[in-house]
Design an enzyme around this catalytic site. Structure first.
Site, short mmCIF file in Angstrom:
data_model
loop_
_atom_site.label_atom_id
_atom_site.label_comp_id
_atom_site.label_asym_id
_atom_site.label_seq_id
_atom_site.Cartn_x
_atom_site.Cartn_y
_atom_site.Cartn_z
N ASP A 95 0.90 -0.94 0.16
CA ASP A 95 0.34 -0.08 -0.04
C ASP A 95 1.00 1.35 0.14
OD1 ASP A 95 0.19 1.15 3.04
OD2 ASP A 95 -0.27 -1.03 3.18
N ASP A 105 -9.34 2.91 6.63
CA ASP A 105 -8.19 2.46 7.46
C ASP A 105 -8.51 3.62 9.02
OD1 ASP A 105 -5.83 3.09 8.82
OD2 ASP A 105 -4.46 3.89 7.40
N GLU A 148 -7.34 3.32 12.78
CA GLU A 148 -6.50 2.98 13.68
C GLU A 148 -6.06 4.37 14.75
OE1 GLU A 148 -2.51 3.52 12.06
OE2 GLU A 148 -3.42 3.31 10.09
#
Length: 247
Positions: free
Chosen positions: A44, A133, A135
């Site tokens: 990524d 994403d 986190e």
């Protein structure tokens, strides 16, 4: 996850057995967890990688890549087009991801921004499902962004619902087991219909998964290696990877 400013990942790093992945010519490319040897390899990227040499990545056995498209409700990756379209032109299956900042705006607003700016999906066999994403907070000390567990679950659900409404696909969820269980209260509400993209570094196995999931779909096993950006594996065959892209 790869981001332009590369803040600390707060990942626990554990020494573990690895095996060397090789090209056809026998040149060592990357250290891959022993338990996952032979699985399709990918990576990524974000603006930190700038203009990527996609032919080189393809030659080093990249089969898929996730490209950062957006963050919060305003940021757009200035290198997105070169990265996203360049990967496709090199014959690499690609997808887009959004970096969530749940304290800045609603899940619905961030999902809409994401879909408008690269997060759309099409059944062309080359486009992975959009990815969220979510986190550790890279911009402050509160890793849960000041949200209660219930509010965090609601935020993720709102993001997912809007992505599904606009693209027809539920987003892949990228996270760590510790963050997920800490910040969502070990919510099991997403495992049944959201693929898991797990971050766990320097480990022989993916380890304990976040609540709700019985297997991982993608595993980000290191933040550097032979491919640009973070190193990932797909938990299946190349045929299954292509099937996931087709929907």
């Amino acid at each position: 996850m790869a981001r332009g400013n590369r803040p600390s990942r707060h990942r626990a790093r554990v020494v573990a057995a690895t095996v060397t992945a090789l090209t056809v010519g026998g040149t060592a490319l990357a250290e891959v967890p022993a338990s996952a040897a032979g699985k399709p390899k990918g990576h990524d990227v974000s603006s930190h990688q700038k203009n990527v040499d996609w032919q080189s990545a393809k030659a080093k056995s990249a089969q898929f890549v996730y490209v950062k498209a957006t963050e919060s409700h305003t940021y757009r990756n200035p290198y997105f087009s070169q990265q996203y379209n360049g990967a496709r032109n090199a014959g690499i299956i690609r997808g887009a991801y959004h970096f969530a900042l749940p304290n800045k705006s609603s899940g619905t607003a961030q999902a809409a921004h994401f879909v408008r700016n690269g997060g759309a999906w099409r059944a062309d066999g080359w486009t992975l499902p959009p990815a969220l994403d979510i986190e550790y907070n890279p911009y402050g000390t509160n890793k849960c962004y000041g949200l209660t567990k219930a509010r965090m679950v609601s935020w993720i659900k709102a993001f997912s619902d809007e992505v599904k409404r606009q693209t027809g696909r539920r987003p892949v969820i990228y996270t760590t087991t510790h963050w997920w269980n800490t910040c969502t209260g070990s919510s099991s509400a997403f495992g049944a219909n959201h693929s898991l993209w797990l971050a766990r570094y320097d480990s022989a196995t993916a380890g304990t998964l976040p609540a709700g999931w019985s297997f991982w779909t993608f595993w980000q096993y290191d933040n550097s290696g032979s491919l640009p950006g973070d190193q990932n594996l797909f938990n299946g065959s190349t045929t299954q990877l292509k099937k996931l892209a087709k929907g």
